[in-house]
Design a protein around this motif. Sequence first.
Motif, mmCIF file in Angstrom:
data_model
loop_
_atom_site.group_PDB
_atom_site.id
_atom_site.type_symbol
_atom_site.label_atom_id
_atom_site.label_comp_id
_atom_site.label_asym_id
_atom_site.label_seq_id
_atom_site.Cartn_x
_atom_site.Cartn_y
_atom_site.Cartn_z
ATOM 1 N N SER A 82 0.756 -1.207 -0.080
ATOM 2 C CA SER A 82 0.043 0.004 -0.115
ATOM 3 C C SER A 82 0.970 1.251 0.077
ATOM 4 C CB SER A 82 -0.780 -0.044 1.091
ATOM 5 O OG SER A 82 -1.746 1.079 1.342
ATOM 6 N N ARG A 83 1.929 1.325 0.761
ATOM 7 C CA ARG A 83 3.027 2.646 0.962
ATOM 8 C C ARG A 83 3.382 2.676 -0.480
ATOM 9 N NH1 ARG A 83 4.185 6.991 0.245
ATOM 10 N NH2 ARG A 83 6.599 7.502 0.784
ATOM 11 N N ASP A 84 4.072 1.348 -1.026
ATOM 12 C CA ASP A 84 4.682 1.387 -2.312
ATOM 13 C C ASP A 84 3.835 2.104 -3.557
ATOM 14 O OD1 ASP A 84 6.805 0.117 -1.088
ATOM 15 O OD2 ASP A 84 6.125 -1.747 -1.877
ATOM 16 N N LEU A 85 2.428 1.499 -3.346
ATOM 17 C CA LEU A 85 1.701 1.995 -4.714
ATOM 18 C C LEU A 85 1.137 3.485 -4.374
ATOM 19 C CD1 LEU A 85 -0.400 -1.251 -4.868
ATOM 20 C CD2 LEU A 85 1.147 -0.280 -6.554
ATOM 21 N N ALA A 86 1.064 3.685 -3.193
ATOM 22 C CA ALA A 86 0.749 5.412 -2.855
ATOM 23 C C ALA A 86 1.734 6.242 -3.368
ATOM 24 C CB ALA A 86 0.498 5.593 -1.423
ATOM 25 N N ASP A 87 3.201 5.665 -3.071
ATOM 26 C CA ASP A 87 4.211 6.717 -3.522
ATOM 27 C C ASP A 87 4.579 6.814 -5.242
ATOM 28 O OD1 ASP A 87 6.966 7.959 -3.007
ATOM 29 O OD2 ASP A 87 7.641 6.154 -4.144
ATOM 30 N N LEU A 88 4.039 5.737 -5.517
ATOM 31 C CA LEU A 88 4.000 5.686 -7.324
ATOM 32 C C LEU A 88 2.903 6.665 -7.610
ATOM 33 C CD1 LEU A 88 4.776 1.889 -7.843
ATOM 34 C CD2 LEU A 88 6.223 3.796 -8.496
ATOM 35 N N LEU A 89 1.696 6.442 -7.049
ATOM 36 C CA LEU A 89 0.557 7.344 -7.406
ATOM 37 C C LEU A 89 0.811 8.699 -7.374
ATOM 38 C CD1 LEU A 89 -2.385 7.734 -8.228
ATOM 39 C CD2 LEU A 89 -3.082 7.166 -5.841
ATOM 40 N N LEU A 90 1.283 9.266 -6.223
ATOM 41 C CA LEU A 90 1.827 10.682 -5.926
ATOM 42 C C LEU A 90 2.880 10.948 -6.949
ATOM 43 C CD1 LEU A 90 1.644 10.683 -1.981
ATOM 44 C CD2 LEU A 90 -0.195 11.443 -3.791
ATOM 45 N N ARG A 91 3.714 10.332 -7.399
ATOM 46 C CA ARG A 91 4.819 10.879 -8.280
ATOM 47 C C ARG A 91 3.989 10.809 -9.666
ATOM 48 N NH1 ARG A 91 9.025 6.030 -7.777
ATOM 49 N NH2 ARG A 91 9.814 7.276 -9.802
ATOM 50 N N ALA A 92 3.174 10.029 -10.023
ATOM 51 C CA ALA A 92 2.496 10.100 -11.281
ATOM 52 C C ALA A 92 1.734 11.199 -11.402
ATOM 53 C CB ALA A 92 1.752 8.717 -11.448
ATOM 54 N N LEU A 93 0.964 11.675 -10.179
ATOM 55 C CA LEU A 93 0.036 12.995 -10.342
ATOM 56 C C LEU A 93 1.060 13.982 -10.682
ATOM 57 C CD1 LEU A 93 -2.093 12.226 -7.253
ATOM 58 C CD2 LEU A 93 -2.620 12.039 -9.595
ATOM 59 N N GLU A 94 2.398 13.969 -10.329
ATOM 60 C CA GLU A 94 3.134 15.237 -10.816
ATOM 61 C C GLU A 94 3.775 15.261 -11.960
ATOM 62 O OE1 GLU A 94 3.401 17.819 -8.657
ATOM 63 O OE2 GLU A 94 1.812 16.591 -7.169
ATOM 64 N N LEU A 95 3.955 14.124 -12.545
ATOM 65 C CA LEU A 95 4.407 13.978 -13.804
ATOM 66 C C LEU A 95 3.393 14.564 -15.209
ATOM 67 C CD1 LEU A 95 5.480 10.342 -13.955
ATOM 68 C CD2 LEU A 95 6.916 12.138 -13.550
ATOM 69 N N PRO A 96 4.343 15.401 -16.274
ATOM 70 C CA PRO A 96 3.620 15.585 -17.155
ATOM 71 C C PRO A 96 2.682 14.607 -18.183
ATOM 72 C CG PRO A 96 5.844 16.332 -17.120
ATOM 73 C CD PRO A 96 5.738 15.232 -16.165
ATOM 74 N N ALA A 97 1.653 14.928 -18.505
ATOM 75 C CA ALA A 97 1.029 13.973 -19.401
ATOM 76 C C ALA A 97 1.923 13.281 -20.392
ATOM 77 C CB ALA A 97 -0.376 14.569 -19.891
ATOM 78 N N GLY A 98 1.665 11.896 -20.576
ATOM 79 C CA GLY A 98 2.459 11.366 -21.394
ATOM 80 C C GLY A 98 3.538 10.684 -21.096
ATOM 81 N N THR A 99 3.976 10.575 -19.787
ATOM 82 C CA THR A 99 4.963 10.212 -19.008
ATOM 83 C C THR A 99 4.952 9.202 -18.193
ATOM 84 O OG1 THR A 99 5.977 12.577 -18.910
ATOM 85 C CG2 THR A 99 7.106 11.064 -17.660
ATOM 86 N N PRO A 100 5.607 7.854 -18.402
ATOM 87 C CA PRO A 100 5.689 6.849 -17.628
ATOM 88 C C PRO A 100 6.591 6.929 -16.252
ATOM 89 C CG PRO A 100 6.893 6.299 -19.334
ATOM 90 C CD PRO A 100 6.569 7.807 -19.257
ATOM 91 N N ILE A 101 6.362 6.124 -15.228
ATOM 92 C CA ILE A 101 7.294 5.961 -14.297
ATOM 93 C C ILE A 101 7.812 4.543 -14.682
ATOM 94 C CG2 ILE A 101 7.837 5.352 -11.701
ATOM 95 C CD1 ILE A 101 5.596 7.363 -11.064
ATOM 96 N N THR A 102 9.080 4.390 -14.934
ATOM 97 C CA THR A 102 9.745 3.264 -15.281
ATOM 98 C C THR A 102 10.539 2.497 -14.397
ATOM 99 O OG1 THR A 102 11.877 4.568 -15.859
ATOM 100 C CG2 THR A 102 10.145 4.524 -17.633
ATOM 101 N N SER A 103 10.730 2.805 -13.260
ATOM 102 C CA SER A 103 11.138 2.219 -12.123
ATOM 103 C C SER A 103 10.615 2.445 -10.720
ATOM 104 C CB SER A 103 12.727 2.337 -12.114
ATOM 105 O OG SER A 103 13.104 3.403 -11.955
ATOM 106 N N ALA A 104 10.805 1.625 -9.883
ATOM 107 C CA ALA A 104 10.151 2.133 -8.382
ATOM 108 C C ALA A 104 11.075 1.742 -7.493
ATOM 109 C CB ALA A 104 8.768 1.061 -8.299
ATOM 110 N N PRO A 105 11.917 2.763 -7.063
ATOM 111 C CA PRO A 105 12.767 2.773 -6.060
ATOM 112 C C PRO A 105 11.793 2.609 -4.621
ATOM 113 C CG PRO A 105 12.719 5.028 -6.801
ATOM 114 C CD PRO A 105 11.825 4.220 -7.656
ATOM 115 N N LEU A 106 12.483 1.811 -3.572
ATOM 116 C CA LEU A 106 11.874 1.828 -2.255
ATOM 117 C C LEU A 106 11.486 3.063 -1.849
ATOM 118 C CD1 LEU A 106 13.796 -1.261 -0.659
ATOM 119 C CD2 LEU A 106 11.691 -1.329 -2.004
ATOM 120 N N PRO A 107 10.435 3.329 -1.237
ATOM 121 C CA PRO A 107 9.961 4.580 -0.639
ATOM 122 C C PRO A 107 10.357 4.605 0.851
ATOM 123 C CG PRO A 107 8.018 3.114 -0.865
ATOM 124 C CD PRO A 107 9.020 2.496 -1.481
#
Length: 279
Positions: A82-107
């Motif tokens: 749950s923490r891992d996914l929340a970190d990814l979600l918050l990061r994705a919200l801040e990205l420009p449209a059309g941008t993936p997150i390609t790796s998931a470092p430990l939060p």
Amino acid sequence: MARRATVEFVLRPFEGLPGEPDWVAMREVVPAATATARTTKEHGARDVVVTTVLPMAWPALHRGDGTIMLALQQHAGSGDASRDLADLLLRALELPAGTPITSAPLPEPGPRLQDVLDLDVPFEVTVHDGFDYWTSADADLTPDVVASLERMNETIVPTRRLGSVDAAYWARMGDREYLRWAMPHDEQDFLDALARLHAQRRSGLGDEGSVGKFIGAFRSCGILVPVWDLAPGTEPEELEGPVQELGARLTEALAVSGPLDANERRARAGLVARQLTLR
């Protein structure tokens, strides 16, 4: 040098979210599916498409049309999904449209999905026949994404979510069909209930297991997912009635208090021996 703070292990990371068993099923047994979620007002009240996987094994994507997509099927993380996914979600919200997150470092410790998502929004699952939902209709796909999409579509396991009960999934693997049903109950209580039915030869689907026989269970994210081997050729619509009937039997068995008798204890030992824990 300051020591990096670590995230505490959580046995049931999706507990408290709407549709906890479906979160687990999408993470472990469903190949192609999406589900609905929305962030809290504090985090912009943004709609989120929760998905089983994304192209190139991306953990998250801010798609070109503005859609936020979050993938559940990821490699081992911090010990709290749950923490891992929340970190990814918050990061994705801040990205420009059309941008993936390609790796998931430990939060590091921080908000979990239970803090970031609006818990009044139902987790409504849609199972897909392929992965074309990854992209918007007008998207220009890179060759790598096209190749990933084609590979995944070629290997998909036909899967359907049943409508008569929650978090139960029919799947056809080769020439066999199976039912995998994620259960929201406390593991020990559920094992007692299933043992009571198993001792009475009532843990199958249909009359005397004519539609499906219980063959074991696996544990993931703190809940059990029992599995039934279905009669050859069984289609998902043929399961709706038998699964409802089994669900009613399980509800009755869960309401029984008191210790198991000798036959039920033997049945329970056999059930435990057939369990597998997925990390």
